[in-house]
Design a protein around this motif. Sequence first.
Motif, PDB file in Angstrom:
ATOM      1  N   VAL A 334       2.093 -43.742  15.697  1.00 46.84           N
ATOM      2  CA  VAL A 334       0.630 -43.713  15.611  1.00 46.84           C
ATOM      3  C   VAL A 334       0.174 -44.157  14.232  1.00 46.84           C
ATOM      4  N   VAL A 335       0.858 -43.684  13.196  1.00 46.24           N
ATOM      5  CA  VAL A 335       0.462 -43.999  11.824  1.00 46.24           C
ATOM      6  C   VAL A 335       0.770 -45.455  11.470  1.00 46.24           C
ATOM      7  N   THR A 336       1.852 -45.966  11.976  1.00 46.53           N
ATOM      8  CA  THR A 336       2.236 -47.343  11.635  1.00 46.53           C
ATOM      9  C   THR A 336       1.699 -48.363  12.627  1.00 46.53           C
ATOM     10  N   GLY A 337       1.133 -47.898  13.743  1.00 44.01           N
ATOM     11  CA  GLY A 337       0.608 -48.803  14.754  1.00 44.01           C
ATOM     12  C   GLY A 337      -0.844 -49.165  14.528  1.00 44.01           C
ATOM     13  N   PRO A 338      -1.561 -49.594  15.569  1.00 47.56           N
ATOM     14  CA  PRO A 338      -2.972 -49.966  15.434  1.00 47.56           C
ATOM     15  C   PRO A 338      -3.798 -48.790  14.896  1.00 47.56           C
ATOM     16  N   LYS A 339      -4.651 -49.082  13.934  1.00 42.33           N
ATOM     17  CA  LYS A 339      -5.367 -47.992  13.253  1.00 42.33           C
ATOM     18  C   LYS A 339      -6.411 -47.327  14.137  1.00 42.33           C
ATOM     19  N   GLU A 340      -6.911 -48.011  15.156  1.00 39.88           N
ATOM     20  CA  GLU A 340      -7.942 -47.414  16.019  1.00 39.88           C
ATOM     21  C   GLU A 340      -7.454 -46.115  16.674  1.00 39.88           C
ATOM     22  N   ALA A 341      -6.186 -46.098  17.058  1.00 45.17           N
ATOM     23  CA  ALA A 341      -5.635 -44.915  17.712  1.00 45.17           C
ATOM     24  C   ALA A 341      -5.600 -43.727  16.755  1.00 45.17           C
ATOM     25  N   GLN A 342      -5.186 -43.968  15.511  1.00 49.39           N
ATOM     26  CA  GLN A 342      -5.133 -42.878  14.540  1.00 49.39           C
ATOM     27  C   GLN A 342      -6.533 -42.385  14.171  1.00 49.39           C
ATOM     28  N   VAL A 343      -7.479 -43.306  14.051  1.00 47.58           N
ATOM     29  CA  VAL A 343      -8.859 -42.909  13.757  1.00 47.58           C
ATOM     30  C   VAL A 343      -9.388 -41.998  14.856  1.00 47.58           C
ATOM     31  N   GLY A 344      -9.108 -42.352  16.116  1.00 52.30           N
ATOM     32  CA  GLY A 344      -9.568 -41.546  17.230  1.00 52.30           C
ATOM     33  C   GLY A 344      -8.964 -40.150  17.242  1.00 52.30           C
ATOM     34  N   ILE A 345      -7.675 -40.044  16.927  1.00 54.27           N
ATOM     35  CA  ILE A 345      -7.004 -38.742  16.917  1.00 54.27           C
ATOM     36  C   ILE A 345      -7.548 -37.857  15.806  1.00 54.27           C
ATOM     37  N   VAL A 346      -7.720 -38.435  14.612  1.00 60.43           N
ATOM     38  CA  VAL A 346      -8.230 -37.640  13.488  1.00 60.43           C
ATOM     39  C   VAL A 346      -9.662 -37.190  13.758  1.00 60.43           C
ATOM     40  N   LEU A 347     -10.457 -38.048  14.350  1.00 59.70           N
ATOM     41  CA  LEU A 347     -11.853 -37.694  14.646  1.00 59.70           C
ATOM     42  C   LEU A 347     -11.947 -36.617  15.723  1.00 59.70           C
ATOM     43  N   ALA A 380       2.481 -49.661   7.061  1.00 55.40           N
ATOM     44  CA  ALA A 380       1.752 -50.147   8.226  1.00 55.40           C
ATOM     45  C   ALA A 380       1.158 -51.531   7.956  1.00 55.40           C
ATOM     46  N   GLU A 381       1.161 -52.340   8.993  1.00 53.30           N
ATOM     47  CA  GLU A 381       0.568 -53.677   8.845  1.00 53.30           C
ATOM     48  C   GLU A 381      -0.932 -53.561   8.607  1.00 53.30           C
ATOM     49  N   GLN A 382      -1.598 -52.695   9.373  1.00 51.79           N
ATOM     50  CA  GLN A 382      -3.014 -52.401   9.138  1.00 51.79           C
ATOM     51  C   GLN A 382      -3.060 -51.213   8.182  1.00 51.79           C
ATOM     52  N   ASN A 383      -2.996 -51.501   6.902  1.00 50.63           N
ATOM     53  CA  ASN A 383      -2.744 -50.451   5.918  1.00 50.63           C
ATOM     54  C   ASN A 383      -3.995 -49.871   5.258  1.00 50.63           C
ATOM     55  N   ILE A 384      -5.173 -50.251   5.702  1.00 54.14           N
ATOM     56  CA  ILE A 384      -6.393 -49.735   5.090  1.00 54.14           C
ATOM     57  C   ILE A 384      -7.465 -49.520   6.166  1.00 54.14           C
ATOM     58  N   VAL A 385      -8.190 -48.413   6.032  1.00 61.01           N
ATOM     59  CA  VAL A 385      -9.305 -48.105   6.927  1.00 61.01           C
ATOM     60  C   VAL A 385     -10.532 -47.846   6.072  1.00 61.01           C
ATOM     61  N   GLN A 386     -11.621 -48.532   6.356  1.00 59.12           N
ATOM     62  CA  GLN A 386     -12.864 -48.364   5.614  1.00 59.12           C
ATOM     63  C   GLN A 386     -13.762 -47.324   6.291  1.00 59.12           C
ATOM     64  N   PRO A 387     -14.617 -46.619   5.526  1.00 59.92           N
ATOM     65  CA  PRO A 387     -15.526 -45.626   6.116  1.00 59.92           C
ATOM     66  C   PRO A 387     -16.388 -46.188   7.247  1.00 59.92           C
ATOM     67  N   ALA A 388     -16.790 -47.444   7.140  1.00 61.44           N
ATOM     68  CA  ALA A 388     -17.632 -48.041   8.183  1.00 61.44           C
ATOM     69  C   ALA A 388     -16.910 -48.075   9.524  1.00 61.44           C
ATOM     70  N   GLU A 389     -15.584 -48.252   9.503  1.00 61.18           N
ATOM     71  CA  GLU A 389     -14.815 -48.263  10.748  1.00 61.18           C
ATOM     72  C   GLU A 389     -14.798 -46.872  11.390  1.00 61.18           C
ATOM     73  N   VAL A 390     -14.724 -45.838  10.552  1.00 66.10           N
ATOM     74  CA  VAL A 390     -14.756 -44.466  11.082  1.00 66.10           C
ATOM     75  C   VAL A 390     -16.141 -44.169  11.658  1.00 66.10           C
ATOM     76  N   LEU A 391     -17.175 -44.598  10.942  1.00 62.74           N
ATOM     77  CA  LEU A 391     -18.549 -44.392  11.428  1.00 62.74           C
ATOM     78  C   LEU A 391     -18.759 -45.052  12.788  1.00 62.74           C
ATOM     79  N   ALA A 392     -18.224 -46.255  12.941  1.00 61.59           N
ATOM     80  CA  ALA A 392     -18.346 -46.986  14.214  1.00 61.59           C
ATOM     81  C   ALA A 392     -17.607 -46.254  15.335  1.00 61.59           C
ATOM     82  N   ALA A 393     -16.457 -45.650  14.989  1.00 59.27           N
ATOM     83  CA  ALA A 393     -15.660 -44.946  16.000  1.00 59.27           C
ATOM     84  C   ALA A 393     -16.333 -43.655  16.449  1.00 59.27           C
ATOM     85  N   ARG A 394     -17.209 -43.101  15.638  1.00 59.30           N
ATOM     86  CA  ARG A 394     -17.935 -41.879  16.012  1.00 59.30           C
ATOM     87  C   ARG A 394     -18.925 -42.130  17.140  1.00 59.30           C
ATOM     88  N   LYS A 395     -19.433 -43.341  17.235  1.00 57.56           N
ATOM     89  CA  LYS A 395     -20.518 -43.653  18.174  1.00 57.56           C
ATOM     90  C   LYS A 395     -19.967 -43.932  19.568  1.00 57.56           C
TER      91      LYS A 395
END
Length: 395
Positions: A334-347, A380-395
């Motif tokens: 989960v941590v090394t894969g696509p970041k969307e999945a990890q963002v969803g789990i943490v949220l 991880a290949e996708q090694n950075i997540v910006q706050p805007a991406e988390v905000l988008a995932a909340r909606k």
Amino acid sequence: MKHAKRLKSFMLGASLLAASLPSWAVVNGPAVDSQGGPAIKQLNLQPPVTQIAEQIYSIHNLMLVICLVIFVAVFGVMFYSILKHRKSVGHKPATFHESTAVEIAWTIVPFIIVIVMALPATKTVVAMKDTSNADITIKATGMQWKWGYDYLKGEGEGISFLSTLSTPRTQVGAPGVEPTEKRGDNYLLEVDNEVIVPINKKVRIITTANDVIHSWTIPAFGVKQDAIPGFVRDTWFKAEKIGTYRGQCVELCGKEHAFMPIVVKVVSDDDYKKWVDVKKKEMAAKADDPSKVWTIDELKQRGEKVYAANCVACHQATGKGVPGAFPALDGSAVVTGPKEAQVGIVLNGKAGMPAWKATLSDTEIAAVITYTRNSWSNKAEQNIVQPAEVLAARK
């Protein structure tokens, strides 16, 4: 017979002394008032600082005296009968089988005793449940393993923070590992963010939980209220003495149950107003703009602090987790894969992991995810997540 009487007198005197002096065996009495926690060699309840706690203490003493009187009376009659009417001095056993007078007596006397005990107890229980007309309302949310506080009503409305154990892990040690630092006076009873309330104000505490059952308890206040997921319970206190008062979660809530203390600091009205002003300014300063673009090093640095405060208890500082209980983040798909999945789990949480969307900001979530994706052996290949991406995932 003479020795038996002396023994009964000694027991009676010792029990009454222990019941009437709350700090009789406390080495440092004033420290109990200021620190509000258990004292060295303490034999009794903590000194009360609220009217409810005072009533509880008085009822406790009353019950103890009643029980002691019953004990002395029953065993006194029993031993007297055994010794006075023994066969060796010529007494013969009585032949009666029933006595109406005795049966009436042992029905009426216990009934009177129960009434004497129930009247003051009922009065106190009713008062404990009266949370109306509170000056300040605070929501306490139990979580594994910390407390979240939200000031909902009254002066300080809008303030919210997490309160976590501040005792260093070097004092705690681990199974099979001795602590490397001397334990302090408030070992396992100290937090990074104390609950601040003003003196002589009625404070309503609303309790709930986001994972398992916890229990919010301050002995000096006479307060103990379970925090149950999906339910809202409430209690209250009005502290009459300035000081710092300590308690713990008293519901067995999991592996780190012993590591979620409660600390309430009672201050003067002026000091409370100053704290509210400072706290609101701090919250305003920490309110991050989710549209801000951070560098990876900035996110990693902040994420390390978020991880230490919220994640290390389960996933460990090494990221290896606890086998069979909490998954490892080091090498996790989960941590090394696509970041969307990890963002969803943490949220939103998953299984035993709580949903962090209510307690962490977009920036904090982005920072801790970025930290885990660039720590230990993770690359991880996708090694950075910006706050805007988390905000988008909340909606």
